[in-house]
Design a protein around this motif. Structure first.
Motif, PDB file in Angstrom:
ATOM      1  N   THR A   1       0.812  -1.212   0.000  1.00  0.00           N
ATOM      2  CA  THR A   1       0.000   0.000   0.000  1.00  0.00           C
ATOM      3  C   THR A   1       0.850   1.269   0.000  1.00  0.00           C
ATOM      4  O   THR A   1       2.010   1.254   0.426  1.00  0.00           O
ATOM      5  CB  THR A   1      -0.921   0.017   1.234  1.00  0.00           C
ATOM      6  N   THR A   2       0.257   2.362  -0.472  1.00  0.00           N
ATOM      7  CA  THR A   2       0.936   3.657  -0.420  1.00  0.00           C
ATOM      8  C   THR A   2       0.511   4.454   0.809  1.00  0.00           C
ATOM      9  O   THR A   2       1.016   5.562   1.022  1.00  0.00           O
ATOM     10  CB  THR A   2       0.632   4.468  -1.691  1.00  0.00           C
ATOM     11  N   HIS A   3      -0.399   3.904   1.605  1.00  0.00           N
ATOM     12  CA  HIS A   3      -0.828   4.587   2.824  1.00  0.00           C
ATOM     13  C   HIS A   3       0.224   4.386   3.909  1.00  0.00           C
ATOM     14  O   HIS A   3       0.502   3.250   4.314  1.00  0.00           O
ATOM     15  CB  HIS A   3      -2.178   4.046   3.289  1.00  0.00           C
ATOM     16  N   GLU A   4       0.804   5.465   4.365  1.00  0.00           N
ATOM     17  CA  GLU A   4       1.960   5.409   5.256  1.00  0.00           C
ATOM     18  C   GLU A   4       1.722   4.549   6.482  1.00  0.00           C
ATOM     19  O   GLU A   4       2.595   3.780   6.895  1.00  0.00           O
ATOM     20  CB  GLU A   4       2.348   6.837   5.691  1.00  0.00           C
ATOM     21  N   LYS A   5       0.541   4.616   7.062  1.00  0.00           N
ATOM     22  CA  LYS A   5       0.299   3.904   8.313  1.00  0.00           C
ATOM     23  C   LYS A   5       0.283   2.383   8.137  1.00  0.00           C
ATOM     24  O   LYS A   5       0.455   1.639   9.101  1.00  0.00           O
ATOM     25  CB  LYS A   5      -1.017   4.363   8.951  1.00  0.00           C
ATOM     26  N   ASP A   6       0.115   1.916   6.893  1.00  0.00           N
ATOM     27  CA  ASP A   6       0.014   0.476   6.646  1.00  0.00           C
ATOM     28  C   ASP A   6       1.176  -0.093   5.836  1.00  0.00           C
ATOM     29  O   ASP A   6       1.188  -1.283   5.525  1.00  0.00           O
ATOM     30  CB  ASP A   6      -1.299   0.156   5.920  1.00  0.00           C
ATOM     31  N   ILE A   7       2.143   0.733   5.480  1.00  0.00           N
ATOM     32  CA  ILE A   7       3.267   0.254   4.661  1.00  0.00           C
ATOM     33  C   ILE A   7       4.059  -0.816   5.398  1.00  0.00           C
ATOM     34  O   ILE A   7       4.388  -1.870   4.829  1.00  0.00           O
ATOM     35  CB  ILE A   7       4.185   1.427   4.249  1.00  0.00           C
ATOM     36  N   LEU A   8       4.382  -0.573   6.661  1.00  0.00           N
ATOM     37  CA  LEU A   8       5.161  -1.543   7.422  1.00  0.00           C
ATOM     38  C   LEU A   8       4.410  -2.862   7.539  1.00  0.00           C
ATOM     39  O   LEU A   8       4.999  -3.940   7.388  1.00  0.00           O
ATOM     40  CB  LEU A   8       5.493  -0.993   8.812  1.00  0.00           C
ATOM     41  N   ARG A   9       3.106  -2.791   7.800  1.00  0.00           N
ATOM     42  CA  ARG A   9       2.296  -4.013   7.886  1.00  0.00           C
ATOM     43  C   ARG A   9       2.447  -4.839   6.620  1.00  0.00           C
ATOM     44  O   ARG A   9       2.709  -6.053   6.666  1.00  0.00           O
ATOM     45  CB  ARG A   9       0.832  -3.647   8.089  1.00  0.00           C
ATOM     46  N   ASP A  10       2.306  -4.197   5.469  1.00  0.00           N
ATOM     47  CA  ASP A  10       2.373  -4.916   4.201  1.00  0.00           C
ATOM     48  C   ASP A  10       3.762  -5.481   3.945  1.00  0.00           C
ATOM     49  O   ASP A  10       3.909  -6.612   3.450  1.00  0.00           O
ATOM     50  CB  ASP A  10       1.973  -3.998   3.054  1.00  0.00           C
TER      51      ASP A  10
END
Length: 269
Positions: free
Chosen positions: A158-167
């Motif tokens: 994802t390009t959404h900063e809050k979920d990048i690490l999760r992905d």
């Protein structure tokens, strides 16, 4: 071994196709596989180091990680590399001895550091083990261009900063799980020494995938089940799709065994 592999098989959406196994076991494909495997171990360590430096460590601790990796990266990237000198170096002098300090602005810093540091140590050790096997078999190390697998997986982050690490952690889990599955599937077709070595890697690789998955859920504000399933589908597509290059994580081979793609001459870590 089956008990160890059960979670891996449950996690992955497909098995490695027999066409890849047939390609991998044949010479000179096996030589190419060992070279690519060697580089994959270093890439795995570098990926974990990037995540630690980006999210979990303060600036000075990040620099300590770079110093730790320097001998490995110098060996890979320098054309005048000396494999015997590298393998004969005093490993203890290159151990990570710094007192790593967490990034105070990241709530899960302390949770990421221990498992990822352990993973890095194990991947560095595996890199050296594969290199020793290659040297003993008179397989010269050379640079190999990265395949499409990891890049293909990362393209769905994802390009959404809050979920990048999760992905990225979920992607890491799939890469480690696929490695584990391929070690197990290929081992019965190899000579005794190489088969024993690949079986010996299963436990750590299985643990790596579970560590990544646990960390992905930890850093996420939502249940990751659907996201894991999404990446599982993308991973299976890459594994089952025709692939015109042969790599440790490549898809269904298009080229016949013994006719390895001539483009395998550059590394991209």
């Amino acid at each position: 071994m089956q008990q160890l592999l059960a979670p891996v098989h449950a996690f992955l959406r497909c098995e490695t196709p027999q066409t890849w196994i047939d390609m991998a076991r044949a010479s000179p494909s096996l030589d190419e596989l060992l070279i690519d495997h060697c580089n994959c171990e270093l890439k795995a360590a570098q990926t974990a180091m990037f995540l630690l430096r980006r999210y979990a460590l303060d600036k000075d601790s990040g620099q300590s990680l770079l110093a730790w990796a320097k001998p490995y990266e110098e060996f890979v990237y320098h054309k005048d590399r000396d494999i015997e000198q590298f393998l004969a170096r005093d490993v203890k002098k290159n151990e990570l001895v710094a007192n790593l300090q967490p990034n105070q602005h990241f709530a899960f810093a302390q949770d990421l550091i221990p498992p990822l540091i352990r993973l890095i140590k194990e991947e560095f050790h595996h890199f050296e083990q594969v290199l020793e096997l290659m040297h003993a078999r008179h397989i010269p190390y050379r640079n190999i261009r990265a395949g499409r697998y990891a890049k293909g997986m990362m393209s769905h982050v994802t390009t959404h900063e809050k979920d990048i690490l999760r992905d990225k952690l979920i992607v890491g889990a799939y890469i480690e799980a696929r490695s584990c599955e391929r070690f197990a599937k290929l081992a019965p077709y190899l000579d005794a020494e190489l088969s024993k070595f690949y079986v010996s890697l299963l436990r750590s690789e299985a643990r790596h995938f579970e560590d990544y998955l646990k960390l992905a859920q930890l850093v996420s504000t939502e249940d990751i089940t659907e996201r894991v399933a999404y990446f599982g589908e993308r991973e299976a597509e890459l594994i089952m799709a025709p692939d015109d290059e042969f790599h440790f994580h490549s898809g269904q081979p298009l080229v016949p065994s013994g006719n390895i793609n001539s483009g395998l001459n550059h590394i991209q870590v």
